[in-house]
Design a protein around this motif. Structure first.
Motif, mmCIF file in Angstrom:
data_model
loop_
_atom_site.group_PDB
_atom_site.id
_atom_site.type_symbol
_atom_site.label_atom_id
_atom_site.label_comp_id
_atom_site.label_asym_id
_atom_site.label_seq_id
_atom_site.Cartn_x
_atom_site.Cartn_y
_atom_site.Cartn_z
ATOM 1 N N CYS A 247 0.892 -1.117 0.033
ATOM 2 C CA CYS A 247 0.043 -0.074 -0.026
ATOM 3 C C CYS A 247 0.787 1.178 -0.167
ATOM 4 C CB CYS A 247 -0.917 0.039 1.208
ATOM 5 S SG CYS A 247 -0.088 -0.335 2.823
ATOM 6 N N CYS A 262 -5.758 -0.390 -0.732
ATOM 7 C CA CYS A 262 -5.399 -1.505 -1.119
ATOM 8 C C CYS A 262 -6.517 -2.418 -1.577
ATOM 9 C CB CYS A 262 -4.445 -2.377 -0.331
ATOM 10 S SG CYS A 262 -5.291 -3.202 1.240
ATOM 11 N N ASN A 265 -8.710 -3.463 1.437
ATOM 12 C CA ASN A 265 -9.395 -2.479 1.796
ATOM 13 C C ASN A 265 -10.638 -2.118 1.087
ATOM 14 O OD1 ASN A 265 -7.519 -2.296 3.999
ATOM 15 N ND2 ASN A 265 -7.004 -0.266 3.571
ATOM 16 N N THR A 295 -5.706 3.601 5.601
ATOM 17 C CA THR A 295 -6.455 2.978 6.400
ATOM 18 C C THR A 295 -6.137 1.763 6.777
ATOM 19 O OG1 THR A 295 -8.181 4.476 5.215
ATOM 20 C CG2 THR A 295 -8.994 2.647 6.975
ATOM 21 N N HIS A 299 -6.837 -6.898 9.896
ATOM 22 C CA HIS A 299 -6.315 -7.683 8.582
ATOM 23 C C HIS A 299 -4.875 -7.301 8.324
ATOM 24 C CE1 HIS A 299 -7.830 -4.085 6.773
ATOM 25 N NE2 HIS A 299 -7.255 -4.630 5.559
ATOM 26 N N CYS A 300 -4.503 -6.261 8.354
ATOM 27 C CA CYS A 300 -3.160 -5.626 7.997
ATOM 28 C C CYS A 300 -1.868 -6.584 8.467
ATOM 29 C CB CYS A 300 -2.856 -4.068 8.254
ATOM 30 S SG CYS A 300 -3.914 -3.034 7.580
ATOM 31 N N CYS A 303 -0.240 -9.011 5.970
ATOM 32 C CA CYS A 303 0.636 -8.354 5.479
ATOM 33 C C CYS A 303 2.038 -8.437 6.050
ATOM 34 C CB CYS A 303 0.430 -6.926 4.863
ATOM 35 S SG CYS A 303 -0.997 -6.923 3.955
HETATM 36 S S1 SF4 Z 1 -0.784 -3.270 5.171
HETATM 37 FE FE1 SF4 Z 1 -3.012 -2.886 5.236
HETATM 38 S S2 SF4 Z 1 -3.572 -1.404 4.055
HETATM 39 FE FE2 SF4 Z 1 -1.509 -1.890 3.646
HETATM 40 S S3 SF4 Z 1 -1.580 -3.593 1.782
HETATM 41 FE FE3 SF4 Z 1 -1.762 -4.894 3.855
HETATM 42 S S4 SF4 Z 1 -4.159 -4.806 3.969
HETATM 43 FE FE4 SF4 Z 1 -3.657 -3.268 2.688
#
Ligand code: SF4
Ligand code: SF4
Length: 316
Positions: A247, A262, A265, A295, A299-300, A303
């Motif tokens: 993101c 992303c 989101n 934002t 769930h981030c 990543c």
């Molecule tokens: S960290 Fe959050 S905002 Fe960034 S890509 Fe992953 S889910 Fe999307």
């Protein structure tokens, strides 16, 4: 389907801001010839949502104004949007790097055979899902016959130069609630197996962590595994992944032209951090996205777990 946002919204994920905006990921619609178990879009053959031509043109106006260099096309099956050829041709004319997130089986569907030559002649990079190199696992996750069709498609892509000069990435995601294995190790296994058994070559493997949202998140809730999965993601948090988050250089656009930080989101209907309301791409032409807030929700952690995860695979 169980909503997942109520379980994700209250977050302690660190705040993040965008760097230079380079990639626009555009969802051309939710229509798909498959309906995979893990799909975070709930795409399928009966979905009607498709980006129209007027919105496509607004997307290109944004691309021109913002100096976007990469157009990442997703769906559903992006190729099923009736304006797919127009999108690719417009992008090629501008010299953009174009990615097609292709499920492979669409290439074998009647009426879509033209895609092989079309994608190759426009130098489109293909990112294709192949969540395992065993037919049983792939068919279990993506539907009966998907593995054989995918292999047939990969052989034809190889014959056109994909995996040999033209860019062909394969995507692995776990079958269940575990994190993906190490990307480089699994890539070697995939390369050996696909070459030995089918004579197939490809450029690289991308490992992607399953996100606890939409169909996969709902299944976790049904099975009483949602909180355990979040614990797995949080326990594997690695701060080093933060700087590489996708993101940071990307913006996502839905089939109606609204922008998100992303694709995940977008699926949660979380507006981009530039505003507390959803903004249309046609209202974002003048915005400088650098240093704008992104934002976040729980769930981030999908990543930042382990080696990290993005639409471009592991982060570190
Ligand atoms: S960290 Fe959050 S905002 Fe960034 S890509 Fe992953 S889910 Fe999307
Ligand atoms: S092929 Fe991709 S978009 Fe289509 S249902 Fe499967 S995961 Fe979703």
């Amino acid at each position: 389907m169980h909503p997942t946002l109520p379980k994700l919204a209250d977050t302690d994920f660190p705040s993040i801001r965008r760097n230079k905006l380079e990639t626009l990921q555009v969802n051309l619609g939710y229509l798909c010839n498959q309906s995979c178990l893990h799909c975070h879009v709930n795409a399928g053959p009966t979905r009607k949502e498709l980006m129209d031509k007027a919105t496509v043109d607004q997307v290109f106006e944004f691309i021109d104004r913002q100096g976007i260099t990469t157009l990442d096309l997703t769906g559903g099956a992006p190729e099923m949007n009736p304006h797919f050829q127009y999108v690719v041709e417009q992008a090629s004319q501008r010299g953009l790097s174009v990615i097609d997130r292709c499920n492979l089986t669409i290439l074998e569907e009647p009426g879509y055979e033209y895609l092989y030559e079309f994608l190759a002649s426009n130098n489109v990079q293909i990112v294709a899902s192949l969540p395992c190199y065993s037919s049983e696992n792939v068919d279990a996750q993506r539907g009966n016959g998907v593995f054989d069709k995918s292999i047939a498609a990969l052989k034809k892509l190889n014959a056109l130069g994909y995996g040999k000069g033209l860019d062909l990435s394969l995507v692995y995601n776990p079958q269940g609630t575990q994190l993906p294995p190490q990307q480089t190790t699994l890539e070697l296994e995939y390369k050996e197996h696909l070459l030995d058994h089918f004579g197939i070559v490809f450029s690289r493997l991308l490992t992607i962590t399953n996100m606890p949202i939409k169909r996969f998140g709902s299944t976790l809730i049904s099975k009483g595994q949602f909180d355990d999965y979040m614990d797995v993601l949080k326990a594997a948090y690695r701060p080093v992944n933060i700087d590489q988050l996708m993101c940071k250089g990307l913006l996502s656009v839905d089939w109606q032209g609204y922008v998100y930080d992303c694709d995940f989101n977008q699926m949660l209907d979380l507006p981009a951090g530039i505003s507390d309301k959803k903004k249309h791409i046609s209202d974002c032409l003048e915005i400088d996205f650098k240093q704008q807030a992104i934002t976040i929700a729980d769930h981030c952690y999908g990543c930042t777990a382990g080696s990290g995860s993005s639409c471009g695979g592991a982060l570190t």
